[in-house]
Write a protein that holds these residues in place. Structure first.
Motif, PDB file in Angstrom:
ATOM      1  N   ALA A  91       0.810  -1.215   0.000  1.00 27.34           N
ATOM      2  CA  ALA A  91       0.000   0.000   0.000  1.00 27.34           C
ATOM      3  C   ALA A  91       0.844   1.265   0.000  1.00 27.34           C
ATOM      4  N   ALA A  92       1.981   1.237   0.678  1.00 27.89           N
ATOM      5  CA  ALA A  92       2.841   2.423   0.748  1.00 27.89           C
ATOM      6  C   ALA A  92       3.657   2.608  -0.524  1.00 27.89           C
ATOM      7  N   TYR A  93       3.982   1.531  -1.182  1.00 32.20           N
ATOM      8  CA  TYR A  93       4.797   1.575  -2.400  1.00 32.20           C
ATOM      9  C   TYR A  93       3.990   0.922  -3.514  1.00 32.20           C
ATOM     10  N   ASP A  94       3.180   1.735  -4.155  1.00 29.65           N
ATOM     11  CA  ASP A  94       2.228   1.186  -5.112  1.00 29.65           C
ATOM     12  C   ASP A  94       2.798   1.042  -6.513  1.00 29.65           C
ATOM     13  N   THR A  95       4.054   1.440  -6.678  1.00 31.19           N
ATOM     14  CA  THR A  95       4.694   1.314  -7.986  1.00 31.19           C
ATOM     15  C   THR A  95       6.153   0.886  -7.820  1.00 31.19           C
ATOM     16  N   VAL A  96       6.574  -0.068  -8.639  1.00 30.50           N
ATOM     17  CA  VAL A  96       7.985  -0.459  -8.727  1.00 30.50           C
ATOM     18  C   VAL A  96       8.420  -0.197 -10.164  1.00 30.50           C
ATOM     19  N   ARG A  97       9.513   0.553 -10.310  1.00 25.10           N
ATOM     20  CA  ARG A  97      10.032   0.893 -11.644  1.00 25.10           C
ATOM     21  C   ARG A  97      11.443   0.349 -11.779  1.00 25.10           C
ATOM     22  N   THR A  98      11.771  -0.078 -12.974  1.00 26.76           N
ATOM     23  CA  THR A  98      13.111  -0.603 -13.222  1.00 26.76           C
ATOM     24  C   THR A  98      14.076   0.509 -13.608  1.00 26.76           C
ATOM     25  N   VAL A  99      15.356   0.256 -13.388  1.00 22.31           N
ATOM     26  CA  VAL A  99      16.427   1.131 -13.843  1.00 22.31           C
ATOM     27  C   VAL A  99      17.435   0.241 -14.568  1.00 22.31           C
ATOM     28  N   ASP A 100      17.630   0.487 -15.841  1.00 22.38           N
ATOM     29  CA  ASP A 100      18.558  -0.314 -16.642  1.00 22.38           C
ATOM     30  C   ASP A 100      19.931   0.350 -16.602  1.00 22.38           C
ATOM     31  N   LEU A 101      20.873  -0.345 -15.969  1.00 22.11           N
ATOM     32  CA  LEU A 101      22.240   0.168 -15.825  1.00 22.11           C
ATOM     33  C   LEU A 101      23.215  -0.563 -16.738  1.00 22.11           C
ATOM     34  N   SER A 102      22.705  -1.268 -17.726  1.00 19.96           N
ATOM     35  CA  SER A 102      23.560  -2.131 -18.550  1.00 19.96           C
ATOM     36  C   SER A 102      24.646  -1.369 -19.292  1.00 19.96           C
ATOM     37  N   ALA A 103      24.404  -0.088 -19.573  1.00 20.88           N
ATOM     38  CA  ALA A 103      25.414   0.704 -20.286  1.00 20.88           C
ATOM     39  C   ALA A 103      26.602   1.055 -19.405  1.00 20.88           C
ATOM     40  N   LEU A 104      26.510   0.770 -18.113  1.00 19.34           N
ATOM     41  CA  LEU A 104      27.596   1.067 -17.184  1.00 19.34           C
ATOM     42  C   LEU A 104      28.597  -0.085 -17.233  1.00 19.34           C
ATOM     43  N   ARG A 105      29.710   0.113 -17.906  1.00 19.19           N
ATOM     44  CA  ARG A 105      30.658  -0.966 -18.149  1.00 19.19           C
ATOM     45  C   ARG A 105      32.031  -0.730 -17.518  1.00 19.19           C
ATOM     46  N   ARG A 106      32.319   0.493 -17.169  1.00 11.24           N
ATOM     47  CA  ARG A 106      33.652   0.794 -16.646  1.00 11.24           C
ATOM     48  C   ARG A 106      33.766   0.326 -15.191  1.00 11.24           C
ATOM     49  N   THR A 107      34.879  -0.337 -14.882  1.00 10.97           N
ATOM     50  CA  THR A 107      35.116  -0.795 -13.519  1.00 10.97           C
ATOM     51  C   THR A 107      35.146   0.395 -12.565  1.00 10.97           C
ATOM     52  N   GLY A 108      34.446   0.256 -11.436  1.00 13.58           N
ATOM     53  CA  GLY A 108      34.433   1.341 -10.459  1.00 13.58           C
ATOM     54  C   GLY A 108      33.364   1.115  -9.412  1.00 13.58           C
ATOM     55  N   THR A 109      33.235   2.085  -8.507  1.00 14.70           N
ATOM     56  CA  THR A 109      32.225   2.072  -7.456  1.00 14.70           C
ATOM     57  C   THR A 109      31.308   3.266  -7.656  1.00 14.70           C
ATOM     58  N   TYR A 110      30.001   3.027  -7.567  1.00 11.66           N
ATOM     59  CA  TYR A 110      29.034   4.033  -7.973  1.00 11.66           C
ATOM     60  C   TYR A 110      27.872   4.130  -6.975  1.00 11.66           C
ATOM     61  N   ARG A 111      27.078   5.194  -7.167  1.00 10.01           N
ATOM     62  CA  ARG A 111      25.783   5.338  -6.517  1.00 10.01           C
ATOM     63  C   ARG A 111      24.755   5.750  -7.567  1.00 10.01           C
ATOM     64  N   LEU A 112      23.522   5.350  -7.348  1.00 13.66           N
ATOM     65  CA  LEU A 112      22.408   5.724  -8.205  1.00 13.66           C
ATOM     66  C   LEU A 112      21.589   6.794  -7.481  1.00 13.66           C
ATOM     67  N   ARG A 113      21.282   7.888  -8.158  1.00 17.19           N
ATOM     68  CA  ARG A 113      20.490   8.962  -7.573  1.00 17.19           C
ATOM     69  C   ARG A 113      19.270   9.232  -8.438  1.00 17.19           C
ATOM     70  N   LEU A 114      18.158   9.547  -7.785  1.00 17.71           N
ATOM     71  CA  LEU A 114      16.938   9.901  -8.504  1.00 17.71           C
ATOM     72  C   LEU A 114      16.930  11.393  -8.811  1.00 17.71           C
ATOM     73  N   THR A 115      16.311  11.745  -9.910  1.00 19.45           N
ATOM     74  CA  THR A 115      16.201  13.147 -10.315  1.00 19.45           C
ATOM     75  C   THR A 115      14.769  13.420 -10.733  1.00 19.45           C
ATOM     76  N   GLY A 116      14.458  14.681 -10.936  1.00 16.78           N
ATOM     77  CA  GLY A 116      13.126  15.054 -11.398  1.00 16.78           C
ATOM     78  C   GLY A 116      12.120  15.058 -10.262  1.00 16.78           C
ATOM     79  N   SER A 117      11.046  14.270 -10.395  1.00 18.14           N
ATOM     80  CA  SER A 117       9.940  14.304  -9.440  1.00 18.14           C
ATOM     81  C   SER A 117      10.172  13.464  -8.192  1.00 18.14           C
TER      82      SER A 117
END
Length: 636
Positions: A91-117
């Motif tokens: 009920a609290a999370y009525d939507t699940v959306r995917t994030v495709d990170l497949s284009a991320l190929r370079r070795t490293g350590t990362y974080r994902l951040r949301l933008t917009g709304s």
């Protein structure tokens, strides 16, 4: 499958506390929920594979959301829009959306951040080669087994282990006792001695308790030796496989034709206490001062139960997997020490020949059977026969032709049965099929049928994943969700290895992501892996050792059950001697993320979700080893 009767505490208390570590903190019921939550594979993504993360939140808030990926220096390396909705979680999370990170190929350590709304930031995650990501995880798996050791050859490491259950060196064999109608408690007030003494010392504790089972140990040893034989080396793995193999050897009495099935009494009663009626360090059992007839006598002088009377046939599921483990031992020694390998082959052949291939009634697993139920046995016999044939070929033994023929016969019998499953402690067909497909001289029809059954196992997972918002390939309201997920990952690796067909690579990548954090609860289900992982496992040694160390990662590498039916987690039962431990995610309670009938709790009393087990961890180790050994093909 671990049943509800697996752990029946004797004392209930209401004390609970929270720990702060690895992103887990205490919280109040009034804490406000974040508008969106990001779920990533915290153990990391393989460079060339499909990579998915998930965002769960309110549909309106996520409607115009995008994302960026930043590296450790804060530089944006990837940006995009959220993918389509995969459904609602709760009920609290009525939507699940995917994030495709497949284009991320370079070795490293990362974080994902949301933008917009929407706003939000993920835990750190790596992108690296399969070997770089899995080497430390596999080493931790071996470390877990070292912590599980029993007997005189224990390893102190960070838990401070000392020798335990030395009375197992001269153990008495008893007839299995009667149990209550539900199979949860021992109904007898005394056991009937039938033989002994026998040396059943050593081995591994089965899980968070101190019982030892031939059923699970043979499954574990077989997987560890398969990893030794077929995948990149892991420091300490051969020695640890040998430790389990040595104990399994003690459980087989060749001269008398007896297979011992179990060491220790599980749940006793007021007049006859068992392993599950106490919460303590294992060495405390040795220190008990008891006489025959005392309630704790069988806690110190642990009973042994056998799978068959001397000379009688052995339940085929047990005979098959023990024979397979012995035959695999022959294979890994065939080149360096053929003489020792032949002894293991002969021992495997002895056990295999004892199998009851016309069983009537329930298969023998454990005492009581409710600890580990099993309906399938032809897969165990297929596994035994194919490993015998392979060992015999490597050693120039003429019996290889017969065993190969029998392996094909058992495979066909399995395929025609109504008891087909997927890889876990109750079904080893994936292991057997893969090695049979690697055998020379297999006819086309048999090859096609075996490949089709491996595809069937993986297709079951992909169909389930299509119904789950987070792509989980198993039913989350059933026991053993995490190890069964690792079983699907391992099966994908086995299938790709023997067919060169990589159609399930992306599915396997999603399943690895799910167990390491890309799930509704945002936690890895492997202790020590990722930023958020179980800190309060239902494990006596870890729980009591924490009082000395104050650390929640001392059982690194242990795999826990994971989510289960939420209704099972309402009232957790505790021992007075437990060190109170309950960890919650920052700003939330785990129940905030429960959905689709599934729940998760990180609490020392929650054996339903955070009890680690040997079979869980062995399947994970094999899955990760196959991942390390499988070349990732083009993105699919």
């Amino acid at each position: 499958m671990k049943p509800l009767s697996r752990f029946v505490p004797a004392v209930t208390v209401t004390v609970a506390s929270f720990v702060t570590a690895g992103g887990l903190v205490s919280c109040s019921a009034d804490d406000a929920a974040e508008p969106a939550e990001i779920r990533v594979n915290q153990a990391g993504y393989v460079t060339g594979e499909k990579k998915y993360a998930y965002v769960m939140g309110n549909g309106d808030d996520l409607a115009d959301a995008g994302f960026t990926v930043v590296d450790e220096r804060g530089r944006t390396v990837l940006r995009g829009r959220l993918g389509p909705s995969t459904g609602s979680w709760n009920a609290a999370y009525d939507t699940v959306r995917t994030v495709d990170l497949s284009a991320l190929r370079r070795t490293g350590t990362y974080r994902l951040r949301l933008t917009g709304s929407a706003e939000g930031r993920s835990p750190r995650f790596r992108v690296a080669s399969a070997g770089q990501l899995t080497d430390a995880l596999r080493a931790d798996s071996v470390r877990f087994f070292r912590t599980q050791r029993d007997g005189g050859d224990v390893l102190p490491e960070q838990t401070g282990r000392v020798a335990s259950h030395l009375t197992d060196e001269r153990a008495v064999v008893y007839a299995p006792p009667r149990y209550t109608a539900g199979g949860e408690r021992t109904a007898a007030t005394a056991l009937t001695e039938v033989a002994g003494p026998v040396d059943v010392s050593g081995g591994w504790f089965d899980a968070g308790d101190f019982l030892k089972f031939t059923h699970t140990t043979s499954y574990v040893v077989g997987q560890l030796l398969t990893a030794v034989r077929d995948t990149p080396p892991v420091p300490g793995l051969p020695a640890e496989a040998d430790h389990g193999l040595d104990w399994l050897d003690r459980m087989w009495d060749g001269p008398d034709g007896v297979l011992y099935a179990q060491v220790g009494l599980g749940s006793g009663n007021a007049r006859l206490r068992g392993d599950h009626d106490m919460w303590r360090l294992p060495e405390e059992d040795d220190a008990l001062s008891v006489r025959p007839g005392d309630p704790d006598y069988l806690v110190k002088h642990r009973p042994v139960f056998r799978a068959n009377t001397p000379g009688d046939p052995v339940s085929p599921n047990l005979a098959g997997r023990v024979a397979a483990a012995f035959a695999l031992a022959a294979q890994v020694r065939a080149e360096e020490d053929p003489e020792v390998a032949r002894r293991w082959l002969d021992k495997a052949a002895e056990v295999y020949a004892r199998a009851d291939t016309d069983p009537h009634g329930r298969l023998f697993t454990t005492v009581p059977a409710s600890y580990y139920r099993e309906d399938s046995w032809r897969d165990d016999m297929e596994w035994a026969a194919v490993e015998l044939a392979r060992s015999a070929r490597e050693l120039g033994d003429g019996r290889s032709v017969r065993w190969q023929r029998e392996a094909v016969g058992w495979a066909k019998a399995y395929l025609q049965s109504g008891e087909r499953g997927t890889l876990d402690v109750s079904d080893v067909s994936a292991l057997a099929h893969a090695d049979l497909l690697s055998s020379p001289g297999l006819d086309g029809d048999t090859r096609n049928a075996l490949e089709a059954d491996l595809r069937r196992q993986l297709a079951e997972g992909t169909r389930q994943a299509a119904r789950d918002p987070f792509g989980a390939g198993v039913v989350l309201t059933e026991f053993d969700a995490v190890p069964r997920t690792f079983g699907l990952v391992a099966t994908s690796g086995l299938y790709a290895r023997v067919t060169r067909d990589h159609r399930f690579d992306a599915f396997a990548s999603r399943q690895r992501g799910w167990v390491f954090g890309a799930n509704p609860w945002g936690t890895s289900f492997v202790i020590g892996a990722g930023e958020t992982y179980p800190h309060c496992p239902e494990h006596q040694v870890a729980n009591l050792a924490m009082s000395r160390t104050g650390r929640g990662d001392i059982l690194r590498g242990a795999v826990v059950n994971g989510p289960n039916k939420a209704e099972l987690l309402g009232d957790l039962e505790r021992f007075d001697s437990m060190r109170p431990c309950s960890a919650e995610p920052s700003g939330h309670r785990w129940s905030d993320f429960d959905g689709h009938g599934a729940g998760y709790v990180d609490d020392v009393a929650a054996w339903q979700t955070v009890e680690p087990a040997d079979d869980f961890t062995a399947t994970a180790l094999l899955a990760l080893s196959l991942t390390a050994d499988t070349a990732v093909t083009e993105l699919r």
